[in-house]
Design an enzyme around this catalytic site. Structure first.
Site, mmCIF file in Angstrom:
data_model
loop_
_atom_site.group_PDB
_atom_site.id
_atom_site.type_symbol
_atom_site.label_atom_id
_atom_site.label_comp_id
_atom_site.label_asym_id
_atom_site.label_seq_id
_atom_site.Cartn_x
_atom_site.Cartn_y
_atom_site.Cartn_z
ATOM 1 N N ARG A 126 1.756 -12.276 -0.798
ATOM 2 C CA ARG A 126 0.492 -12.646 -0.393
ATOM 3 C C ARG A 126 -0.214 -13.820 -0.872
ATOM 4 N NH1 ARG A 126 -1.779 -8.513 3.393
ATOM 5 N NH2 ARG A 126 -0.404 -7.062 3.463
ATOM 6 N N HIS A 153 -10.582 -2.176 11.358
ATOM 7 C CA HIS A 153 -9.553 -3.018 10.812
ATOM 8 C C HIS A 153 -9.393 -4.261 11.896
ATOM 9 C CE1 HIS A 153 -4.977 -3.090 9.305
ATOM 10 N NE2 HIS A 153 -5.950 -3.895 8.750
ATOM 11 N N SER A 179 -1.427 -3.780 10.053
ATOM 12 C CA SER A 179 -1.381 -4.586 8.901
ATOM 13 C C SER A 179 -0.031 -5.477 9.303
ATOM 14 C CB SER A 179 -0.755 -3.727 7.592
ATOM 15 O OG SER A 179 -2.103 -3.077 7.737
ATOM 16 N N ARG A 221 0.767 -1.086 -0.089
ATOM 17 C CA ARG A 221 0.162 -0.123 0.038
ATOM 18 C C ARG A 221 0.849 1.351 0.031
ATOM 19 N NH1 ARG A 221 -1.954 0.751 4.218
ATOM 20 N NH2 ARG A 221 -1.211 -0.817 5.650
ATOM 21 N N TYR A 268 -1.322 -3.364 -6.693
ATOM 22 C CA TYR A 268 -1.284 -4.076 -5.414
ATOM 23 C C TYR A 268 -2.238 -4.126 -4.821
ATOM 24 C CZ TYR A 268 -0.640 -4.926 -0.568
ATOM 25 O OH TYR A 268 -0.538 -5.742 0.576
ATOM 26 N N CYS A 313 0.476 -7.509 11.480
ATOM 27 C CA CYS A 313 0.849 -7.806 12.841
ATOM 28 C C CYS A 313 0.362 -9.080 13.424
ATOM 29 C CB CYS A 313 0.627 -6.396 13.674
ATOM 30 S SG CYS A 313 1.417 -5.375 13.552
ATOM 31 N N LYS A 324 -9.705 -2.083 1.394
ATOM 32 C CA LYS A 324 -9.416 -1.124 2.212
ATOM 33 C C LYS A 324 -10.034 0.185 1.788
ATOM 34 C CE LYS A 324 -6.490 -3.716 4.292
ATOM 35 N NZ LYS A 324 -6.508 -3.936 5.752
ATOM 36 N N ASP A 383 -9.534 -9.744 8.936
ATOM 37 C CA ASP A 383 -8.842 -8.257 8.616
ATOM 38 C C ASP A 383 -10.091 -6.957 8.978
ATOM 39 O OD1 ASP A 383 -6.832 -6.787 7.593
ATOM 40 O OD2 ASP A 383 -7.935 -6.297 5.910
#
Ligand code: OXD
Ligand code: MN
Length: 596
Positions: A380, A230, A252, A73, A201, A254, A210, A281
Site C-alpha cells: 500500500r 464503501h 476492496s 484485513r 495492518y 477492485c 474501516k 474509499d
C-alpha cells in the site's frame, strides 16, 4: 502534548483507565503538527522500523515492512459485538459484548509495557463540519500514528471541536505480539467503541477508516438517517463548467482509487471534460433539504493498493505518492533509495530487496521456475489527499457534494455486463444487494473466489444487513430527487482470460452514458436485468475497440442470469430468510419473470 493538556474530562479519564490497564512507559498526545510527524518518523527510522527514502526522488517518504503474517484485513477475526447476535446479523462474526470486553481487558493487561501510549484525536470529515465526527485512537504503534496523521485530520483543533463534553468514538489498538490466535478487531456499536489487538495492518488498525468510518458509522447512520458507504466520490466537469458527482461502491482492490482519479481519454479532454476526486474509499451521505443526497469523504488521504498503479492505470495516484508518503510492503531499492512494485513499469530493479527483506531482482524465479513477486499483492501507499492533482475543490466542503448517480460494481469474469441501469430506487437497492465479486488480496483468504458482497459492504456493515437493506429502501422513500442507480463491470474476460474492456481512463465512456441517462438525453434498451446502452451510444472514438466487442459485453444471457437468480435466491434465503425486506424478494421474483 501531554495527558494533563486534555480538557475533556471523560476523554482524560478514559485515557487514564486504558493507561492503567495497558501500563505504558509514557503517554504522548498527538498534536497533528509537522514536527511531531517528523519526530515519529525519526524514531521509527532510528529503531529500524522504517527506512527513509531518497529525499531528492521521494521527499518526506518512508518505506515500512510488516510482519509477513500481517498484511491484510482479517475478516474472520473481525467482530460486531452488539447487545444481541441478531443485531449484528448473519453476515458478521458476533461475540457477546460483555464476554468480549472481558477477553480484551485480560489481553490488554500490561500489553504496552515498555512502550509509549499515543493518544490520537482525529476528525473524520472537515473539522467542525456538521457531517464530520470525531474519534480518539489510543495506540502503541508510531506507524499507526503517522498513518492516521495522513489518513485523517489529527490535532488540537479536533480537541477544540469536542470541547469539554463533545461526543467522540473511542478506539484502542495495541500491536503487542502479532499473535494470530489472539488477533481481534472488535466493534461495540452501541458503545461507540473499537478494540483492536495484535495486528499492524492498516485496515485493522487505522481505526478511523474501516472500523469507525464504515462499521461504527454505518450503525450511527442507520440510527440517524444517513448512509456510511464503501464508495468513491468523483466529479465530472462538463465543457460548460457544470459539475456532476457520482459515487461508486466496489469491493476492496477492485479499482475505486483508479476510477476516482480517472483521466478521461483525449476525445473528452479536448472537448473540455475533466474528472475531479472527492474520495476514493468511503462516502458519508446525507439527504439534503432539496431531496437530493449529499456526500462527503470523511478521510484526508489515500490508503491505496500499490501493485498495478502506474502511469497508464492511475497517473494521479502515482503523483500523490511523490512526497510525504508511507509505502508499506513494497520493493525497496537501496542503491537509489526508491521503491518499486509489480506493474509500476516494465523496468523492475536488478538489485533490490523484496517486501520480506530478501535480496530480489525483477524476473527472479523459485526452484519450480515460478516468478517471485517483489511487493506484497496488498502492498500500500498512504498519501495525503492534497498531493493528488485531481483533488476536487469541494474536498473540504463541509456540506458535501450533490450526487447524481450511484454505481455498484464488482469484479466478474462473466455474467455482469459492462453497464446497466436500475429501473428505480427500489430496483437499484436490489441491484446493490445482489452484487458479487471475486475476492482480492485486501483480505486474508483465497483470492478470485466469487462471493456475494452487497453494496461492497459485506466486511464493513456494523449491523444486521437485512436492516441495512431496509434502511436503504426507506432512504429512497424520503428523497424527492434520488440519484439514479447503475451497475458496472470492467472485468469481463474473453476465452483466453484477457480483459475485454480497456478500463481505466476509458471508463469515462461509460460514465458519460451514465450522466446522459441522468440528464434524460439518451435512450436505452430494456433488458430483463435493467436498462442497457444502445451500442451506438457508448462513445468509442479514438479507441481500438470494435462494436462487436462492445456488444459482447453489453449482453444479458438469459441462461446465465437464470443461474444467477438461483444463486441470489440461495443467498437471500440461507443468509436472511424472512428477515430480508419483502421488496427484495419481490424484485427477485420480477427478475425471474422477466427472464422466462
Ligand atoms: C481498503 C479495503 O483498504 O477495502 O480500502 O480493504
Ligand atoms: Mn476499501
Amino acid at each position: 502534548m501531554k495527558l494533563q493538556d486534555l480538557k475533556h474530562a471523560e476523554l482524560k479519564k478514559w485515557v487514564e483507565e486504558i493507561a492503567n490497564l495497558t501500563k505504558p512507559e509514557a503517554i504522548v498526545v498527538a498534536d497533528g503538527s509537522a514536527e511531531h510527524y517528523q519526530q515519529l518518523v525519526d524514531e521509527m527510522v532510528a529503531s529500524g522500523l522504517a527506512t527513509p527514502l531518497n529525499p531528492e526522488k521521494k521527499p518526506g517518504c518512508i518505506a515500512f515492512f510488516s510482519d509477513p503474517s500481517d498484511v491484510a484485513r482479517l475478516e474472520n477475526r473481525t467482530y460486531i459485538a452488539s447487545e444481541t447476535q441478531e443485531a449484528a446479523g448473519p453476515t458478521n462474526n458476533w461475540i457477546d459484548p460483555k464476554e468480549l470486553k472481558k477477553t480484551m481487558t485480560a489481553l490488554y493487561d500490561g500489553c504496552m509495557k515498555g512502550r509509549t501510549l499515543y493518544v490520537i484525536p482525529f476528525s473524520m470529515g472537515p473539522v467542525g463540519s456538521d457531517i464530520a465526527k470525531i474519534g480518539v485512537e489510543i495506540t502503541d504503534s508510531p506507524y499507526v500514528v503517522a498513518n492516521m496523521m495522513i489518513m485523517t485530520r489529527v490535532g488540537t483543533d479536533v480537541l477544540d471541536a469536542i470541547g469539554k463534553k463533545g461526543e467522540f468514538v473511542k478506539g484502542v489498538h495495541s500491536k503487542v505480539q502479532l499473535d494470530l490466535e489472539n488477533r481481534y478487531i472488535c466493534h461495540f456499536p452501541e458503545d461507540n467503541m473499537i478494540y483492536s489487538l495484535n495486528s499492524g495492518y492498516g485496515g485493522n488498525v487505522l481505526l478511523g477508516k474501516k472500523c469507525f468510518a464504515l462499521r461504527i458509522a454505518s450503525y450511527q447512520a442507520w440510527k440517524q438517517n444517513w448512509l456510511a458507504e464503501h464508495m468513491l466520490i468523483l466529479g465530472i466537469e462538463k465543457p460548460n463548467g457544470e459539475i456532476k458527482y457520482i459515487t461508486g461502491a466496489f469491493p476492496s482492490a477492485c479499482g475505486k482509487t483508479n476510477l476516482a482519479m480517472l483521466i478521461p481519454p483525449e476525445t473528452y479532454t479536448k472537448k473540455g471534460y475533466k474528472v475531479t476526486t472527492v474520495g476514493d474509499d468511503i462516502a458519508w451521505i446525507r439527504p439534503g433539504k432539496d431531496g437530493r443526497l449529499y456526500a462527503i469523504n470523511p478521510e484526508n488521504g489515500f490508503f491505496g493498493v500499490a501493485p498495478g498503479t502506474n502511469m497508464k492505470s492511475n497517473p494521479n495516484a502515482l503523483a500523490s505518492t511523490r512526497k510525504n508518503t508511507i509505502f508499506t510492503n513494497v520493493v525497496y531499492v537501496p542503491k537509489t533509495g526508491t521503491v518499486w512494485w509489480e506493474g509500476l513499469d516494465k523496468n523492475p530493479p536488478t538489485d533490490a530487496e523484496d517486501w520480506k527483506g530478501n535480496k530480489w531482482y525483477g524476473g527472479m524465479t523459485d526452484a519450480d521456475g515460478n516468478i517471485i513477486k517483489g511487493a506484497n499483492p496488498n502492498s500500500r501507499f498512504t498519501s495525503p489527499a492534497i498531493n493528488c492533482p485531481s483533488i476536487s475543490p469541494e474536498f473540504e466542503n463541509p456540506e458535501g457534494v450533490p450526487i447524481s448517480a450511484i454505481i455498484f460494481g464488482g469484479r466478474r469474469a462473466k455474467a455482469a455486463p459492462l453497464v446497466y441501469e436500475a429501473y428505480n430506487w427500489q430496483h437499484g437497492v436490489f441491484v446493490g444487494s445482489i452484487m458479487a465479486s471475486e475476492t482480492t488480496a485486501a483480505a486474508t483468504g483465497a483470492v478470485g473466489v466469487v462471493r456475494h458482497d452487497p453494496m461492497a459492504m459485506l466486511p464493513f456493515c456494523g449491523y444486521n444487513m437485512a436492516d441495512y437493506f431496509a434502511h436503504w429502501l426507506a432512504m429512497g422513500k424520503k428523497l424527492s430527487n434520488p440519484p439514479k442507480i447503475f451497475n458496472v463491470n470492467w472485468f469481463r474476460l474473453d476465452d483466453n482470460g484477457n480483459f475485454i474492456w480497456p478500463g481505466f481512463g476509458d471508463n469515462m465512456r461509460v460514465l458519460d452514458w451514465i450522466l446522459q441517462r441522468c440528464e434524460d438525453v439518451v435512450d436505452a434498451v430494456d433488458t430483463p436485468i435493467g436498462y442497457m446502452p444502445k451500442p451506438d451510444d457508448i462513445n468509442l472514438e479514438g479507441l481500438d475497440f470494435t462494436k462487436d466487442q462492445l456488444v459482447s459485453i453489453l449482453d444479458c444471457d438469459k441462461d446465465t442470469w437464470k443461474q444467477e437468480a438461483q444463486e441470489i435466491e440461495n443467498f437471500y434465503t440461507t443468509k436472511f430468510g424472512d428477515t430480508l425486506p419483502k421488496e427484495l424478494y419481490e424484485e427477485l421474483a420480477a427478475l425471474k419473470k422477466r427472464l422466462v
